[in-house]
Write a protein that holds these residues in place. Structure first.
Motif, PDB file in Angstrom:
ATOM      1  N   PRO A  37     -20.280  -6.006  16.488  1.00 27.18           N
ATOM      2  CA  PRO A  37     -18.824  -6.133  16.521  1.00 27.18           C
ATOM      3  C   PRO A  37     -18.281  -6.171  15.095  1.00 27.18           C
ATOM      4  CG  PRO A  37     -19.845  -8.242  16.949  1.00 27.18           C
ATOM      5  CD  PRO A  37     -20.964  -7.236  16.864  1.00 27.18           C
ATOM      6  N   ALA A  38     -17.130  -5.587  14.919  1.00 27.07           N
ATOM      7  CA  ALA A  38     -16.444  -5.631  13.620  1.00 27.07           C
ATOM      8  C   ALA A  38     -14.958  -5.542  13.899  1.00 27.07           C
ATOM      9  CB  ALA A  38     -16.909  -4.493  12.722  1.00 27.07           C
ATOM     10  N   TYR A  39     -14.412  -6.655  14.326  1.00 26.81           N
ATOM     11  CA  TYR A  39     -13.044  -6.669  14.819  1.00 26.81           C
ATOM     12  C   TYR A  39     -11.979  -6.633  13.747  1.00 26.81           C
ATOM     13  CZ  TYR A  39     -15.557  -8.118  19.023  1.00 26.81           C
ATOM     14  OH  TYR A  39     -16.421  -8.206  20.071  1.00 26.81           O
ATOM     15  N   ARG A  75     -15.814  -5.247   8.970  1.00 33.38           N
ATOM     16  CA  ARG A  75     -16.329  -3.865   8.882  1.00 33.38           C
ATOM     17  C   ARG A  75     -16.839  -3.583   7.480  1.00 33.38           C
ATOM     18  NH1 ARG A  75     -12.033  -3.154  12.393  1.00 33.38           N
ATOM     19  NH2 ARG A  75     -10.536  -2.603  10.789  1.00 33.38           N
ATOM     20  N   ASN A  76     -16.054  -3.917   6.479  1.00 34.73           N
ATOM     21  CA  ASN A  76     -16.445  -3.660   5.092  1.00 34.73           C
ATOM     22  C   ASN A  76     -17.715  -4.421   4.721  1.00 34.73           C
ATOM     23  OD1 ASN A  76     -14.197  -2.023   4.850  1.00 34.73           O
ATOM     24  ND2 ASN A  76     -12.947  -3.611   3.893  1.00 34.73           N
ATOM     25  N   ASN A  77     -17.795  -5.686   5.117  1.00 39.24           N
ATOM     26  CA  ASN A  77     -18.967  -6.497   4.795  1.00 39.24           C
ATOM     27  C   ASN A  77     -20.229  -5.970   5.482  1.00 39.24           C
ATOM     28  OD1 ASN A  77     -17.461  -8.182   3.162  1.00 39.24           O
ATOM     29  ND2 ASN A  77     -17.219  -9.761   4.718  1.00 39.24           N
ATOM     30  N   LEU A  78     -20.122  -5.577   6.745  1.00 42.42           N
ATOM     31  CA  LEU A  78     -21.288  -5.051   7.458  1.00 42.42           C
ATOM     32  C   LEU A  78     -21.769  -3.739   6.842  1.00 42.42           C
ATOM     33  CD1 LEU A  78     -20.291  -5.843  11.147  1.00 42.42           C
ATOM     34  CD2 LEU A  78     -22.084  -6.949   9.806  1.00 42.42           C
ATOM     35  N   VAL A 133     -22.555   1.621  14.445  1.00 39.56           N
ATOM     36  CA  VAL A 133     -21.411   2.023  15.263  1.00 39.56           C
ATOM     37  C   VAL A 133     -20.639   0.735  15.519  1.00 39.56           C
ATOM     38  CG1 VAL A 133     -20.664   3.047  17.441  1.00 39.56           C
ATOM     39  CG2 VAL A 133     -22.748   3.886  16.314  1.00 39.56           C
ATOM     40  N   LEU A 134     -19.666   0.482  14.663  1.00 43.32           N
ATOM     41  CA  LEU A 134     -18.954  -0.796  14.706  1.00 43.32           C
ATOM     42  C   LEU A 134     -17.999  -0.830  15.892  1.00 43.32           C
ATOM     43  CD1 LEU A 134     -18.318  -1.143  10.898  1.00 43.32           C
ATOM     44  CD2 LEU A 134     -20.155  -2.129  12.255  1.00 43.32           C
ATOM     45  N   GLN A 135     -18.151  -1.861  16.701  1.00 44.04           N
ATOM     46  CA  GLN A 135     -17.368  -1.995  17.920  1.00 44.04           C
ATOM     47  C   GLN A 135     -16.011  -2.628  17.646  1.00 44.04           C
ATOM     48  OE1 GLN A 135     -18.548  -0.725  20.994  1.00 44.04           O
ATOM     49  NE2 GLN A 135     -19.809   0.163  19.376  1.00 44.04           N
TER      50      GLN A 135
END
Length: 133
Positions: A25-27, A32-35, A50-52
């Motif tokens: 998950p990357a809400y 998102r940037n950190n992952l 594949v960020l959800q």
């Protein structure tokens, strides 16, 4: 919740299984940037993440069968999401931790008849994912 230890294990499995992808998950943009930055630092191309995005319950349930395997985090197990995953026919691997929140997933996986999918150490979960992959 994506903890650093679990994320590191996931990067190990992606390194060992170069045709696989991870759906964390990357809400929010900072997540998102950190992952993506952490994956790059681990030597993993961002195409393997594949960020959800947030989705309705129906949308989230509909995408679950697209997965081959669910891998729980070590520190804090999934609860309803794990039940949903198993109900949608996706097998799940779980690593039993030291506190109640990290043991719940193992109970759920065992109750689903998948006792062999509950391992006792973080390194064992990486080995099992790679074996299954």
């Amino acid at each position: 919740m994506v903890d650093p230890q679990s994320f590191g294990q996931w990067m190990e499995t992606l390194w060992a299984l170069p045709q696989s992808v991870l759906w964390p998950p990357a809400y929010v943009p900072v997540a998102r940037n950190n992952l993506m930055a952490a994956a790059t630092a681990a030597g993993i191309d961002n195409c393997h993440l594949v960020l959800q995005q947030r989705a309705s319950r129906a949308q989230a349930l509909a995408r679950l069968p697209l997965a081959d395997l669910s891998i729980d985090t070590v520190c804090l197990d999934a609860n309803q999401a794990l039940v949903d995953t198993l109900r949608m026919g996706v097998p799940a691997l779980n690593c039993t931790g030291q506190n109640m929140a990290s043991r719940l997933g193992g109970c759920i996986v065992r109750a689903a008849g998948l006792a062999e999918c509950v391992v006792s150490s973080p390194s064992a979960i990486v080995r099992e994912v790679v074996r299954l992959g």
